[in-house]
Write an enzyme that holds these catalytic residues in place. Sequence first.
Site, PDB file in Angstrom:
ATOM      1  N   GLU A 415      -2.226   8.476   1.196  1.00 58.27           N
ATOM      2  CA  GLU A 415      -1.095   8.483   1.991  1.00 58.27           C
ATOM      3  C   GLU A 415      -0.581  10.154   1.718  1.00 58.27           C
ATOM      4  O   GLU A 415      -0.525  10.436   0.487  1.00 58.27           O
ATOM      5  CB  GLU A 415      -0.118   7.581   1.582  1.00 58.27           C
ATOM      6  CG  GLU A 415       1.047   7.793   2.288  1.00 58.27           C
ATOM      7  CD  GLU A 415       1.312   7.623   3.751  1.00 58.27           C
ATOM      8  OE1 GLU A 415       0.627   6.733   4.423  1.00 58.27           O
ATOM      9  OE2 GLU A 415       1.527   8.866   4.285  1.00 58.27           O
ATOM     10  N   HIS A 483      -4.239   7.198   9.956  1.00 59.68           N
ATOM     11  CA  HIS A 483      -3.331   6.464  10.622  1.00 59.68           C
ATOM     12  C   HIS A 483      -1.963   7.767  10.799  1.00 59.68           C
ATOM     13  O   HIS A 483      -2.091   8.679   9.799  1.00 59.68           O
ATOM     14  CB  HIS A 483      -2.649   5.592   9.410  1.00 59.68           C
ATOM     15  CG  HIS A 483      -3.419   4.275   9.679  1.00 59.68           C
ATOM     16  ND1 HIS A 483      -2.898   3.071   9.515  1.00 59.68           N
ATOM     17  CD2 HIS A 483      -4.545   3.974   9.742  1.00 59.68           C
ATOM     18  CE1 HIS A 483      -3.604   2.262   9.746  1.00 59.68           C
ATOM     19  NE2 HIS A 483      -4.840   2.579   9.572  1.00 59.68           N
ATOM     20  N   GLU A 484      -1.212   7.303  11.814  1.00 54.16           N
ATOM     21  CA  GLU A 484       0.062   8.245  12.155  1.00 54.16           C
ATOM     22  C   GLU A 484      -0.793   9.686  12.705  1.00 54.16           C
ATOM     23  O   GLU A 484       0.380  10.505  12.716  1.00 54.16           O
ATOM     24  CB  GLU A 484       1.046   8.122  10.890  1.00 54.16           C
ATOM     25  CG  GLU A 484       1.734   7.278  10.822  1.00 54.16           C
ATOM     26  CD  GLU A 484       0.983   6.309   9.500  1.00 54.16           C
ATOM     27  OE1 GLU A 484       0.410   6.789   8.872  1.00 54.16           O
ATOM     28  OE2 GLU A 484       1.173   5.101   9.682  1.00 54.16           O
ATOM     29  N   GLU A 502      -5.109   5.173  13.665  1.00 51.00           N
ATOM     30  CA  GLU A 502      -4.075   4.063  14.015  1.00 51.00           C
ATOM     31  C   GLU A 502      -3.500   4.620  15.307  1.00 51.00           C
ATOM     32  O   GLU A 502      -3.838   4.366  16.418  1.00 51.00           O
ATOM     33  CB  GLU A 502      -3.094   3.644  12.835  1.00 51.00           C
ATOM     34  CG  GLU A 502      -2.182   2.695  13.038  1.00 51.00           C
ATOM     35  CD  GLU A 502      -0.856   3.021  12.034  1.00 51.00           C
ATOM     36  OE1 GLU A 502      -0.533   4.081  12.121  1.00 51.00           O
ATOM     37  OE2 GLU A 502      -0.480   1.909  11.544  1.00 51.00           O
ATOM     38  N   GLU A 508       0.673  -3.911  11.556  1.00 54.18           N
ATOM     39  CA  GLU A 508       1.800  -3.959  10.495  1.00 54.18           C
ATOM     40  C   GLU A 508       3.121  -4.299  11.002  1.00 54.18           C
ATOM     41  O   GLU A 508       3.998  -4.808  10.285  1.00 54.18           O
ATOM     42  CB  GLU A 508       1.679  -2.621   9.791  1.00 54.18           C
ATOM     43  CG  GLU A 508       2.082  -1.491  10.901  1.00 54.18           C
ATOM     44  CD  GLU A 508       2.002  -0.147  10.188  1.00 54.18           C
ATOM     45  OE1 GLU A 508       1.719  -0.018   9.090  1.00 54.18           O
ATOM     46  OE2 GLU A 508       2.082   0.982  10.847  1.00 54.18           O
TER      47      GLU A 508
HETATM   48  C1  NOJ Z   1       1.588   3.451   7.388  1.00 56.03           C
HETATM   49  C2  NOJ Z   1       0.492   2.872   7.537  1.00 56.03           C
HETATM   50  O1  NOJ Z   1       0.095   2.438   9.069  1.00 56.03           O
HETATM   51  C3  NOJ Z   1      -0.143   1.526   6.725  1.00 56.03           C
HETATM   52  O2  NOJ Z   1      -1.400   0.826   7.225  1.00 56.03           O
HETATM   53  C4  NOJ Z   1       0.079   1.898   5.346  1.00 56.03           C
HETATM   54  O3  NOJ Z   1      -0.105   0.813   4.416  1.00 56.03           O
HETATM   55  C5  NOJ Z   1       1.472   2.565   5.180  1.00 56.03           C
HETATM   56  N1  NOJ Z   1       1.671   3.557   5.849  1.00 56.03           N
HETATM   57  C6  NOJ Z   1       1.397   3.109   3.641  1.00 56.03           C
HETATM   58  O4  NOJ Z   1       0.673   4.359   3.576  1.00 56.03           O
HETATM   59 CA    CA Z   2       1.498   3.207  10.959  1.00 63.62          CA
END
Ligand code: NOJ
Ligand code: CA
Length: 713
Positions: A415, A483-484, A502, A508
């Site tokens: 992350e 992701h993002e 993602e 989520e």
């Molecule tokens: C957003 C992501 O989409 C999710 O999968 C992840 O668990 C959280 N951020 C934390 O990194």
């Molecule tokens: Ca996300």
Amino acid sequence: MKKLILIACLCGCLTIAKAQQLKSPDGKLTMTFALEDGGKPRYSLVYKNKDVIKPSKLGLELKDDKKSLLSDFTVTDTKTSSFDENWKPVWGEVKTIRNHYNELAVTLTQKETNRIMIIRFRMFNEGLGFRYEFPAQKNLTYFIVKEEKTQFAMAGDHTAFWIAGDYDTQEYDYTTSKLSEIRSLAAKNRKENLSQTSFSPTGVQTSLMMKTSNGLYINLHEAALINYACMHLNLDDKNMIFESWLTPDVKGDKGYMQAPANSPWRTVMVSDDARDILASKMTYNLNDPGKIEDTSWIKPIKYVGVWWEMITGKSTWAYTDEYPSVQLGITDYSKARPNGKHGANTTNVKKYIDFAAKNGFGGVLVEGWNEGWEDWYGHSKDYVFDFVTPYPDFNVSEIRDYAKSKGIKMIMHHETSGSVRNYERHIDTAYKFMKANGYDAVKSGYVGNILPRGENHYSQWLINHYQYALEKAAEYKIMVNAHEAVRPTGIARTYPNLIGNESARGTEYQAFGGSKPNHVTVLPFTRLIGGPMDYTPGIFEMDISKLNPANHSHVNSTIANQLALYLTMYSPLQMAADLPENYERFPDAFQFIKDVAVDWDDSQYLEAEPGQYITVARMAKGTGQWFAGSVNGDNSRISNISFSFLAPGRTYEATIYADAKDAHYKTNPQAYTVRKVLVTNKSKLAQLCAPGGGYAISFKIANQATVKGLKKL
Ligand code: NOJ
Ligand code: CA
């Protein structure tokens, strides 16, 4: 005055006479290109005599004292060609992809400036792709794009499946409305997110799906987004004209270019059968062939993870609740009191490894394993994670050895908290750490506002970062699931280590208040056009308060719908996202998740209507085993399909996982039936699908014993 009009008319007539036409290989699509008065490039697109794109402007507005690339052009060359080849993707929905198109390259020279711009059009049976090319030349080397001015003029007030334009997030539910209603609905569509920047009340994102009142399905997107800003669309809702709207950088500039260079491809897919949009490989075909020579290390995988428990709030990413803030290298975690809810502890991770090994999964993702999660978002922290320092209760080498002994691959989590500069600082060390500890795949994340501050998730600078992280990962033989990050544009053809993204509203959100029940009937028409999504399906417990009493979110889906997602949301990376204990409660439904393949030799879309339903059958890579899945929208319906995709002359045992008669995504989501029947390629199924429901089927060749014991469908 009269003389002037005469000259203008003459020019107009001349240019019309010079209009260029390009047809699709099957002749159903025709693109017309012409220079109109003032040397302005225009194109239009017709499908079976129906207007898809009415005459629309092309070109770019440049910054500073540079004359824009919008007018005063003459056509100085045109080249036509045809292309037809088959290529084999490293992973995918089909074994072989046909890349078949006719091409027209128009060289435009601008009067006075003598600048050259080529517009290259490629016409496939499924639609049109075109891009701007800036060859190396004396009079146009460095330039800054103020705005790209590509228009897509619609022929009517179509129904659109859209999310609001935003420079930072795509994590919105889709709104279905007429184009003319976007303005009034945009604010409602734009639900709160940790980073968001809107730009216009009629701005929307691509891939944009539309349906016309005369039966056409139209999709607008882009392909091969490299070293350029992500394109949004802004609608002139008086005239129903979309215009490109690039994501700006911190200064408001939209692209720093150096010739030779080109824009990404702008794509217009069209058909009178919605299934063609889902089956199209046009976006991949507009990307360059693979650049990774040895791809043997790129492997589709089904995985579980220490993840849903944090998303639902049952456990935490953070190790301690004692510190309101932490600083890496200064905070002494050995002195901190653990909060007792930290998910990524060695014992819990081993439990997931055992569960994965027992049920045939390939990988285990663990989030919250590294120091820094106590204050990870919302503070625009620069040095937020170092990606190599585990919390005291996460034993890297013990987990590495345990996973190896069980034949499980660990999946890393990076992350970045949007601090891209910090990620690039650490990326080599982080990737080396992964390789040393048995991780071949990384899920990266870009939650929150970007650092350097003021940059947007989808600006050229960020596009270059995502590409850098991907190419660097390839050097280390690492697969990436970002992701993002920006939504994909088929780049996985060139870099097949991009096994997931993602870049849309994933599962989520079912734990953050819920998503619309028909969301998954839209995503394949929009987000999936550019590549697979790490949607993380497989939730069996829909009442989130059962996991965390403080969370009252509800998963708007039936269990049968969750099973179908393994087929309808194509991805070489599929998670079984729920907790092991929830799977243990429903062993017969879980059997499907254990059995279903993740890589395919063939795929056939059987039914499709955006926002309503999608049914697909797929044949597993190498084994010839068929599976089918169907997802349904808000209203119950009967899905009618034929099993003609099965091999003729054989009898199969079909296991059908379906909604029970009284199933409903809201009131009765866990009501399902599992039945086994004998079928052949002549069999037909009429299957009830509940609101927010669906069904999944696995087929296997019936043996003597099963033929005797089972009924025919
Ligand atoms: C957003 C992501 O989409 C999710 O999968 C992840 O668990 C959280 N951020 C934390 O990194
Ligand atoms: Ca996300």
